[in-house]
Design a protein around this motif. Structure first.
Motif, PDB file in Angstrom:
ATOM      1  N   ILE A   5       0.850  -1.186   0.000  1.00 28.57           N
ATOM      2  CA  ILE A   5       0.000   0.000   0.000  1.00 28.57           C
ATOM      3  C   ILE A   5       0.885   1.236   0.000  1.00 28.57           C
ATOM      4  N   ARG A   6       0.573   2.156  -0.877  1.00 25.87           N
ATOM      5  CA  ARG A   6       1.321   3.412  -0.939  1.00 25.87           C
ATOM      6  C   ARG A   6       0.842   4.309   0.201  1.00 25.87           C
ATOM      7  N   ILE A   7       1.772   4.694   1.080  1.00 30.35           N
ATOM      8  CA  ILE A   7       1.384   5.531   2.207  1.00 30.35           C
ATOM      9  C   ILE A   7       1.887   6.969   2.066  1.00 30.35           C
ATOM     10  N   GLN A   8       2.826   7.201   1.168  1.00 28.42           N
ATOM     11  CA  GLN A   8       3.272   8.535   0.765  1.00 28.42           C
ATOM     12  C   GLN A   8       3.758   8.412  -0.669  1.00 28.42           C
ATOM     13  N   GLU A   9       4.155   9.525  -1.265  1.00 28.08           N
ATOM     14  CA  GLU A   9       4.562   9.515  -2.673  1.00 28.08           C
ATOM     15  C   GLU A   9       5.636   8.472  -2.977  1.00 28.08           C
ATOM     16  N   SER A  10       6.588   8.310  -2.106  1.00 32.01           N
ATOM     17  CA  SER A  10       7.678   7.365  -2.378  1.00 32.01           C
ATOM     18  C   SER A  10       7.883   6.389  -1.230  1.00 32.01           C
ATOM     19  N   VAL A  11       6.788   6.053  -0.544  1.00 28.42           N
ATOM     20  CA  VAL A  11       6.847   5.136   0.600  1.00 28.42           C
ATOM     21  C   VAL A  11       5.726   4.112   0.485  1.00 28.42           C
ATOM     22  N   TYR A  12       6.104   2.834   0.618  1.00 26.64           N
ATOM     23  CA  TYR A  12       5.137   1.738   0.573  1.00 26.64           C
ATOM     24  C   TYR A  12       5.265   0.888   1.822  1.00 26.64           C
ATOM     25  N   GLU A  13       4.131   0.389   2.280  1.00 25.37           N
ATOM     26  CA  GLU A  13       4.078  -0.563   3.382  1.00 25.37           C
ATOM     27  C   GLU A  13       3.638  -1.900   2.780  1.00 25.37           C
ATOM     28  N   CYS A  14       4.501  -2.910   2.900  1.00 27.04           N
ATOM     29  CA  CYS A  14       4.253  -4.188   2.242  1.00 27.04           C
ATOM     30  C   CYS A  14       4.225  -5.332   3.261  1.00 27.04           C
ATOM     31  N   GLN A  15       3.194  -6.149   3.190  1.00 28.40           N
ATOM     32  CA  GLN A  15       3.111  -7.366   3.987  1.00 28.40           C
ATOM     33  C   GLN A  15       3.537  -8.505   3.053  1.00 28.40           C
ATOM     34  N   ILE A  16       4.809  -8.917   3.157  1.00 31.90           N
ATOM     35  CA  ILE A  16       5.391  -9.854   2.200  1.00 31.90           C
ATOM     36  C   ILE A  16       6.221 -10.912   2.914  1.00 31.90           C
ATOM     37  N   SER A  17       6.537 -11.959   2.194  1.00 30.54           N
ATOM     38  CA  SER A  17       7.426 -12.999   2.715  1.00 30.54           C
ATOM     39  C   SER A  17       8.882 -12.610   2.445  1.00 30.54           C
ATOM     40  N   HIS A  18       9.798 -13.319   3.080  1.00 34.12           N
ATOM     41  CA  HIS A  18      11.219 -13.061   2.847  1.00 34.12           C
ATOM     42  C   HIS A  18      11.571 -13.311   1.372  1.00 34.12           C
ATOM     43  N   GLY A  19      10.989 -14.345   0.783  1.00 35.30           N
ATOM     44  CA  GLY A  19      11.224 -14.641  -0.635  1.00 35.30           C
ATOM     45  C   GLY A  19      10.726 -13.524  -1.537  1.00 35.30           C
ATOM     46  N   GLN A  20       9.562 -12.971  -1.223  1.00 38.42           N
ATOM     47  CA  GLN A  20       9.040 -11.855  -2.008  1.00 38.42           C
ATOM     48  C   GLN A  20       9.946 -10.634  -1.891  1.00 38.42           C
ATOM     49  N   LEU A  21      10.480 -10.394  -0.691  1.00 40.59           N
ATOM     50  CA  LEU A  21      11.410  -9.278  -0.507  1.00 40.59           C
ATOM     51  C   LEU A  21      12.631  -9.441  -1.408  1.00 40.59           C
ATOM     52  N   LEU A  22      13.169 -10.637  -1.458  1.00 41.54           N
ATOM     53  CA  LEU A  22      14.333 -10.894  -2.312  1.00 41.54           C
ATOM     54  C   LEU A  22      13.990 -10.692  -3.788  1.00 41.54           C
ATOM     55  N   ARG A  23      12.793 -11.123  -4.207  1.00 40.26           N
ATOM     56  CA  ARG A  23      12.370 -10.933  -5.604  1.00 40.26           C
ATOM     57  C   ARG A  23      12.221  -9.445  -5.926  1.00 40.26           C
ATOM     58  N   ILE A  24      11.596  -8.692  -5.008  1.00 43.96           N
ATOM     59  CA  ILE A  24      11.424  -7.254  -5.210  1.00 43.96           C
ATOM     60  C   ILE A  24      12.785  -6.577  -5.344  1.00 43.96           C
ATOM     61  N   GLN A  25      13.708  -6.918  -4.461  1.00 45.95           N
ATOM     62  CA  GLN A  25      15.038  -6.316  -4.506  1.00 45.95           C
ATOM     63  C   GLN A  25      15.742  -6.637  -5.820  1.00 45.95           C
ATOM     64  N   GLY A  26      15.620  -7.855  -6.295  1.00 46.29           N
ATOM     65  CA  GLY A  26      16.237  -8.222  -7.569  1.00 46.29           C
ATOM     66  C   GLY A  26      15.657  -7.451  -8.735  1.00 46.29           C
ATOM     67  N   LYS A  27      14.333  -7.293  -8.755  1.00 46.46           N
ATOM     68  CA  LYS A  27      13.684  -6.545  -9.834  1.00 46.46           C
ATOM     69  C   LYS A  27      14.055  -5.071  -9.775  1.00 46.46           C
ATOM     70  N   ILE A  28      14.122  -4.520  -8.574  1.00 49.12           N
ATOM     71  CA  ILE A  28      14.468  -3.110  -8.427  1.00 49.12           C
ATOM     72  C   ILE A  28      15.902  -2.853  -8.874  1.00 49.12           C
ATOM     73  N   GLN A  29      16.808  -3.771  -8.581  1.00 46.01           N
ATOM     74  CA  GLN A  29      18.199  -3.618  -9.028  1.00 46.01           C
ATOM     75  C   GLN A  29      18.283  -3.478 -10.540  1.00 46.01           C
ATOM     76  N   LYS A  30      17.375  -4.138 -11.261  1.00 50.08           N
ATOM     77  CA  LYS A  30      17.374  -4.072 -12.724  1.00 50.08           C
ATOM     78  C   LYS A  30      16.765  -2.777 -13.244  1.00 50.08           C
ATOM     79  N   ILE A  31      15.976  -2.090 -12.418  1.00 47.31           N
ATOM     80  CA  ILE A  31      15.285  -0.872 -12.839  1.00 47.31           C
ATOM     81  C   ILE A  31      16.105   0.379 -12.541  1.00 47.31           C
ATOM     82  N   ILE A  32      16.663   0.465 -11.362  1.00 52.63           N
ATOM     83  CA  ILE A  32      17.253   1.719 -10.902  1.00 52.63           C
ATOM     84  C   ILE A  32      18.645   1.971 -11.461  1.00 52.63           C
TER      85      ILE A  32
END
Length: 90
Positions: free
Chosen positions: A27-54
């Motif tokens: 859930i987006r709680i501010q313009e550049s802040v998200y609150e996520c209820q995720i598993s450790h595996g999902q966190l790792l996937r998000i980090q990997g995808k973000i590394q490819k974007i930024i």
């Protein structure tokens, strides 16, 4: 686990991609802040995808707020990161 994800991305195109990615996990709680209820595996996937974007000048922070990872701040991107001995979520 509950994770707060926040970012500082200068390019509109990359910022939109990161926003779309994080909207699928939390859930987006501010313009550049998200609150996520995720598993450790999902966190790792998000980090990997973000590394490819930024770019090296962008920065994305992940703050796990519960579980075994509490207090383990993770940062993607470049620049200088200051690590304080401890932090408190208020």
């Amino acid at each position: 686990m509950l994770v707060v994800c926040l970012f500082d991305i200068s390019c509109n195109k990359r910022r939109r991609k990161v926003n779309r990615l994080l909207q699928g996990y939390g859930i987006r709680i501010q313009e550049s802040v998200y609150e996520c209820q995720i598993s450790h595996g999902q966190l790792l996937r998000i980090q990997g995808k973000i590394q490819k974007i930024i770019a090296q000048t962008d920065r994305v922070h992940f703050y796990p707020l519960c579980g075994k990872d509490i207090g383990e701040r993770k940062v993607e991107g470049g620049g200088t990161v200051t690590w304080h001995e401890g932090f408190h979520v208020v």
